[in-house]
Design a protein around this motif. Structure first.
Motif, PDB file in Angstrom:
ATOM      1  N   UNK A 151       0.825  -1.206   0.000  1.00  0.00           N
ATOM      2  CA  UNK A 151       0.000   0.000   0.000  1.00  0.00           C
ATOM      3  C   UNK A 151       0.851   1.244   0.000  1.00  0.00           C
ATOM      4  N   UNK A 152       1.952   1.171   0.726  1.00  0.00           N
ATOM      5  CA  UNK A 152       2.852   2.329   0.778  1.00  0.00           C
ATOM      6  C   UNK A 152       3.394   2.658  -0.597  1.00  0.00           C
ATOM      7  N   UNK A 153       3.669   1.603  -1.369  1.00  0.00           N
ATOM      8  CA  UNK A 153       4.205   1.848  -2.705  1.00  0.00           C
ATOM      9  C   UNK A 153       3.108   2.309  -3.656  1.00  0.00           C
ATOM     10  N   UNK A 154       1.941   1.687  -3.562  1.00  0.00           N
ATOM     11  CA  UNK A 154       0.893   2.012  -4.520  1.00  0.00           C
ATOM     12  C   UNK A 154       0.185   3.313  -4.181  1.00  0.00           C
ATOM     13  N   UNK A 155       0.143   3.617  -2.893  1.00  0.00           N
ATOM     14  CA  UNK A 155      -0.577   4.826  -2.524  1.00  0.00           C
ATOM     15  C   UNK A 155      -1.937   4.495  -1.959  1.00  0.00           C
ATOM     16  N   UNK A 156      -2.601   5.502  -1.371  1.00  0.00           N
ATOM     17  CA  UNK A 156      -3.903   5.262  -0.736  1.00  0.00           C
ATOM     18  C   UNK A 156      -5.013   5.071  -1.759  1.00  0.00           C
ATOM     19  N   UNK A 157      -6.183   4.732  -1.265  1.00  0.00           N
ATOM     20  CA  UNK A 157      -7.315   4.541  -2.165  1.00  0.00           C
ATOM     21  C   UNK A 157      -7.863   3.144  -2.030  1.00  0.00           C
ATOM     22  N   UNK A 158      -9.153   2.987  -2.299  1.00  0.00           N
ATOM     23  CA  UNK A 158      -9.804   1.687  -2.104  1.00  0.00           C
ATOM     24  C   UNK A 158      -9.237   0.639  -3.040  1.00  0.00           C
ATOM     25  N   UNK A 159      -9.066   0.969  -4.315  1.00  0.00           N
ATOM     26  CA  UNK A 159      -8.584  -0.021  -5.281  1.00  0.00           C
ATOM     27  C   UNK A 159      -7.218  -0.551  -4.875  1.00  0.00           C
ATOM     28  N   UNK A 160      -6.324   0.355  -4.498  1.00  0.00           N
ATOM     29  CA  UNK A 160      -4.982  -0.084  -4.099  1.00  0.00           C
ATOM     30  C   UNK A 160      -5.027  -0.947  -2.858  1.00  0.00           C
ATOM     31  N   UNK A 161      -5.933  -0.605  -1.940  1.00  0.00           N
ATOM     32  CA  UNK A 161      -6.072  -1.430  -0.738  1.00  0.00           C
ATOM     33  C   UNK A 161      -6.504  -2.837  -1.113  1.00  0.00           C
ATOM     34  N   UNK A 162      -7.464  -2.951  -2.025  1.00  0.00           N
ATOM     35  CA  UNK A 162      -7.930  -4.271  -2.431  1.00  0.00           C
ATOM     36  C   UNK A 162      -6.793  -5.069  -3.056  1.00  0.00           C
ATOM     37  N   UNK A 163      -6.014  -4.394  -3.895  1.00  0.00           N
ATOM     38  CA  UNK A 163      -4.899  -5.094  -4.540  1.00  0.00           C
ATOM     39  C   UNK A 163      -3.910  -5.589  -3.499  1.00  0.00           C
ATOM     40  N   UNK A 164      -3.518  -4.689  -2.606  1.00  0.00           N
ATOM     41  CA  UNK A 164      -2.460  -5.074  -1.671  1.00  0.00           C
ATOM     42  C   UNK A 164      -2.936  -6.163  -0.715  1.00  0.00           C
ATOM     43  N   UNK A 165      -4.187  -6.102  -0.273  1.00  0.00           N
ATOM     44  CA  UNK A 165      -4.663  -7.152   0.628  1.00  0.00           C
ATOM     45  C   UNK A 165      -4.803  -8.486  -0.099  1.00  0.00           C
ATOM     46  N   UNK A 166      -5.217  -8.427  -1.371  1.00  0.00           N
ATOM     47  CA  UNK A 166      -5.302  -9.678  -2.130  1.00  0.00           C
ATOM     48  C   UNK A 166      -3.934 -10.330  -2.185  1.00  0.00           C
ATOM     49  N   UNK A 167      -2.910  -9.515  -2.440  1.00  0.00           N
ATOM     50  CA  UNK A 167      -1.558 -10.062  -2.512  1.00  0.00           C
ATOM     51  C   UNK A 167      -1.161 -10.675  -1.180  1.00  0.00           C
ATOM     52  N   UNK A 168      -1.634 -10.112  -0.101  1.00  0.00           N
ATOM     53  CA  UNK A 168      -1.296 -10.667   1.215  1.00  0.00           C
ATOM     54  C   UNK A 168      -1.915 -12.040   1.402  1.00  0.00           C
TER      55      UNK A 168
END
Lengths: 295, 329, 312
Positions: A151-168
């Motif tokens: 998230x830190x790399x992609x930046x804030x926002x709902x879409x980025x959160x979804x991406x980063x959590x999926x990767x987790x």
């Protein structure tokens, strides 16, 4: 046809056996804690879906005059936040965000992870090594850290959160899926299916998936509460949903400074996260118990 | 003489043992080594040996569930190893396998009707017909399809599950049935029933059996001809009577001696066997049985003995019966 | 067994390398020119070009990665954009603080978790079991940052017993302890829940084994049964403990944010806020390395306790 009666075999009474999934449903219906959790979740989900219609106020409209009103203040059943916005409305709208941010990554991880894990487990060899070692690298990070890093790399926002959590979550599901697949693959009924001439696709569809999906589903259900907490946590840190949107973790952050003025209102968003998370945990516990193969 | 239904020459399967930090291959498990035999149509070939002698591996090699490294395998004259995937699928209708473990060989999530019908569905039989044939087969093996068809594997007893396995194997109308210890996991009383069922089915459907077991009594009961295996190799082969009357190989003699028998002539006072069983990872040089053989000679350690005839259809791999060691292959 | 040790060590290396690649890639994943991540906004064009060459941003990516890796291996994690200090220094201090917090909350979670888990197992089905299990479910479900806020509300704001922020300003053990209590409790809640459940489940498995039932029927004393259960469930508990310690080290971000505890989490939070990429990279890399080594240590310790676990 004659009933099979012979030495050592007891005569069989004609009883309609229940299919596996009916048994699961039956067991669940008897588990009070799980039913309660399910009911609470249903309530939460409904209120989130119906938020636009049942919320008394616009969640982003507030007047400074009314800021930090207590619970039970006239016109504001749950008080107001530090910008004077109605808490009840913000909680209802916030539920949508939190639920989406919590459930979507797990669903994505379920589909992707199951696919990758079953492929790695069934094909084996180099494919397996490649997939599993790649997953290991992601597993090297504790969940919170990985979520923050991406998230830190992609930046804030709902879409980025979804991406980063999926990767987790994908590596975790892959591990469970691969392990279950390898275990089932070694069982003799798979060899029997091969001996019948079935190809890989037929075997995976008819024999493997049904037996492997159970553990995967149970595992995925245990991750939902973590996903909700992580999503809210990311917003809490400023990496998830951005203001002025309503999201429980974000609300917790912005209300933090106000705890010296008003004790109860800042605690409310966290309470919502807690109740939702606990309901999911109880539900997944009940599901695991119900899906156990006995007898 | 008619063509053998199944013919094997020099089948070999070794498994690598990996170890060490880099998982290099350290040694080989020589599970099946230079195994040859023939099965005539309509006969039952019994394969007997202790656990670890390679019988189960052999069963899977015959059906190409495990690929051998070397050797020839012919089914009704056709080269099985060279078969294309589509040809192999067709061939699988003719050769079937009944597994040992009645519990692990059935999918716990399928009704037994579906489990049997699956084989037919794989080969394109329409769903309704597949179900009808599956039910018919269930009835033929002694289970009422109305009562048992919709049951799940965990609701049946061991004997019933094994009948389901047999039904599943036979629903494709195969000509050859390989049975890997089909009754070993069952109680004695149930064993007898299942064995009788197998004999009935065989004569009814003109089947050919390859019957694998470690239990000599069972082998004697069902087999026309017998193959004795030790640590991956064939040590003796002949008709069931010939082996029972005059077992030639010391290992065969030991097997018959240790089997409980009602016939006083069969019981021996002194067992021709000694020492500990080695494992298939580093088998002894030359004849693999020599470390336990009471009659071992110096040349037994040099070159493995080949099968030599000692009767009409009776062959033995032992230097007690060979004039001199065979030339090095 | 040493073969297994060797293998695990060997496997850890590509994992660490892969993790370093992810950390390195963060800079280039971030939107915008990577140079803006390391330079203040108002630099002149000439300064930017010079820094570009100095950082090697004009060279191909794989080369950049290797150069960066080389520096990291020697302990050079770059300079913070915000404070201009060497990142490694800040990380080192912060890590020490976080370790203290993680250790103390692990201890709390372990002791309480073992106690509750064993209690629940030995009194299975009765009131005590239900109570312990309920507490465990609560522990696992609670968002620890929220728990921290609640603790602050109750103990600092309302009761004014314990301080709400930071490590101690005044020196002295008592002061330090006063400051560490609330964060410790907040961080310990989730591991407490997990450990209780795992201990309970492992103990029940052992207690229900037939030979234990046989021993109890013969009248084997409660003490001996207890010792046996503890000994046999040790590997499983150890794994969980190790994992939870790693979680606490990584997850302390949120708790440290709430309490302003000057640990790696706090540093991370600050770096996110200030978009200080070198610090972000440095902290995450150090924590990930720690986590991998921790997992390795737990695996190896497990093998020592129960040699059956080592395969091939």
């Amino acid at each position: 046809m004659a009933v099979s009666v012979a030495l050592g075999e007891a005569p069989v009474v004609a009883v309609t056996p229940m299919s596996y999934w009916r048994t699961v449903g039956w067991r669940l219906s008897r588990d009070r804690a799980t039913l309660l959790a399910g009911g609470v979740l249903l309530l939460i989900a409904l209120s989130a879906v119906l938020a636009p219609w049942i919320a008394p106020y616009d969640p982003s409209a507030g007047s400074i005059r009314l800021r930090l009103a207590e619970v039970g203040a006239p016109g504001h059943v749950l008080g107001t936040d530090e910008q004077g916005r109605d808490m009840l409305s913000r909680l209802l709208w916030g539920g949508r965000m939190t639920l989406v941010a919590g459930l979507t990554p797990v669903l994505v991880a379920l589909v992707l992870g199951a696919g990758l894990g079953v492929a790695a487990g069934y094909v084996g060899g180099i494919t397996n090594t490649l997939i599993m070692r790649t997953m290991d690298i992601f597993y090297a990070f504790p969940a919170v850290l990985l979520a923050i890093a991406i998230s830190g790399a992609l930046g804030p926002g709902l879409a980025n959160t979804l991406i980063s959590l999926s990767i987790v979550f994908v590596p975790r599901v892959v591990r469970v899926a691969e392990s279950a697949t390898v275990q089932v693959k070694g069982l003799e009924y798979i060899a029997a299916a091969r001996a019948s001439g079935a190809g890989v696709r037929a075997i995976v569809r008819h024999h493997l998936l049904a037996n492997v999906l159970g553990p995967i589903l149970v595992f995925a259900s245990t991750q939902v509460s973590l996903s909700i907490i992580l999503a809210a946590g990311l917003s809490f840190l400023g990496l998830g949903v951005t203001p002025p949107a309503a999201e429980w973790g974000l609300m917790l952050n912005t209300l933090r400074q106000s705890i010296y003025v008003n004790a109860i209102v800042p605690a409310l968003p966290g309470l919502a996260i807690f109740v939702t998370s606990m309901a999911f945990n109880l539900l997944s516990d009940g599901l695991r118990d119900a899906m156990e193969i006995r007898g | 003489m008619s063509r053998p239904l199944l013919e094997a020459r020099g089948l070999r399967k070794h498994f690598p043992l990996r170890g060490g930090v880099l998982q290099r291959t350290r040694a080989w498990v020589r599970a099946v080594d230079d195994v040859s035999f023939e099965v005539a149509p309509g006969e039952t070939l019994g394969i007997v040996g202790e656990s670890g002698c390679g019988k189960s591996t052999l069963a899977r090699v015959i059906l190409r569930l495990i690929e051998p490294e070397a050797g020839v395998l012919r089914f009704d004259g056709e080269d099985v190893r060279a078969a294309s995937p589509s040809r192999m699928k067709r061939l699988r209708r003719d050769m079937q396998l009944v597994f040992q473990d009645p519990y692990a060989s059935l999918n716990p999530r399928l009704t037994i009707e579906d489990a049997i019908a699956f084989s037919l569905l794989v080969h394109g039989t329409p769903r309704r017909e597949a179900r009808e044939r599956a039910c018919a087969m269930l009835g033929r093996v002694g289970l009422d399809p109305g009562l048992h068809g919709r049951r799940y594997a965990h609701e049946l007893s061991g004997g019933q599950r094994q009948r389901v396995n047999i039904a599943r194997a036979l629903v494709l109308d195969p000509r050859l049935l390989v049975l890997d210890e089909p009754v070993s996991a069952l109680d004695k009383s149930v064993q007898a029933q299942v064995l009788n069922l197998l004999q009935d089915l065989k004569s009814e459907r003109a089947l050919t059996y390859v019957f694998i077991s470690h239990d000599l009594n069972v082998i004697e009961y069902v087999s026309d001809r017998v193959l004795v295996m030790y640590l991956g190799e064939v040590v003796e082969t002949g008709t069931a009577e010939a082996l029972a009357q005059s077992p030639k190989h010391p290992y065969t003699q030991a097997l018959f001696a240790s089997a409980p028998s009602m016939d006083p002539d069969r019981r021996m006072d002194r067992l021709p066997i000694a020492g500990d069983p080695p494992n298939a990872i580093d088998p002894p040089s030359g004849c693999r049985f020599r470390t336990r053989c009471a009659f071992a000679m110096p040349r037994c350690a040099e070159v493995p003995p080949r099968l030599v005839p000692v009767g009409a259809t009776h062959e033995v791999a032992c230097y007690l019966y060979a004039a001199e060691p065979a030339p090095v292959a | 067994m040493w073969v297994y040790v060797g293998r695990r060590l060997l496997l850890a290396i590509p994992t660490l390398l892969g993790a370093s690649i992810i950390v390195f890639a963060m800079v280039h994943l971030a939107p915008g020119d990577p140079i803006s991540a390391v330079m203040p906004a108002e630099s002149s064009q000439a300064e930017i070009e010079a820094t570009k060459r100095a950082y090697g941003f004009d060279r191909p990516l794989p080369v950049q990665y290797l150069v960066w890796l080389g520096r990291v291996a020697q302990g050079d994690l770059g300079k913070s954009v915000a404070t201009r200090r060497a990142v490694i220094l800040d990380v080192r201090d912060a890590l020490a603080n976080s370790l203290v917090l993680a250790l103390s909350s692990s201890l709390l979670a372990f002791v309480l978790g073992m106690a509750m888990g064993l209690l629940a197992a030995f009194r299975q089905g009765r009131a005590l079991d239900k109570l312990a299990s309920a507490v465990a479910v609560v522990g696992v479900s609670v968002p620890h940052y929220w728990a921290g806020i609640i603790l602050i509300i109750v103990f600092s704001v309302q009761l004014n017993w314990l301080p709400a922020m930071g490590a101690a300003n005044d020196p002295g053990v008592v002061e330090y302890l006063r400051h560490i209590v609330l964060p410790t409790v907040a961080l310990a809640l989730i591991p407490l829940g997990v450990i209780t459940r795992v201990v309970r489940s492992a103990a029940l498995d052992i207690l229900n084994q037939e030979f234990v039932l046989a021993l109890r029927a013969k009248g084997l004393g409660a003490r001996r049964v207890f010792a046996h259960v503890v000994k046999n469930s040790a590997p499983q508990i150890l794994t969980v403990l190790g994992l939870q310690f790693g979680f606490q080290l990584g997850g302390s971000v949120l708790v440290e944010a709430v309490f302003s505890w000057p640990g790696t989490g706090y540093l991370l939070n600050l770096a996110i806020f200030q978009r200080d990429i070198p610090v972000l990279q440095g902290v995450i890399l150090v924590l990930a390395t720690f986590f991998v080594l921790l997992n390795l240590a737990v695996d190896l310790l497990q093998t020592l306790i129960d040699p059956r676990i080592a395969r091939h």
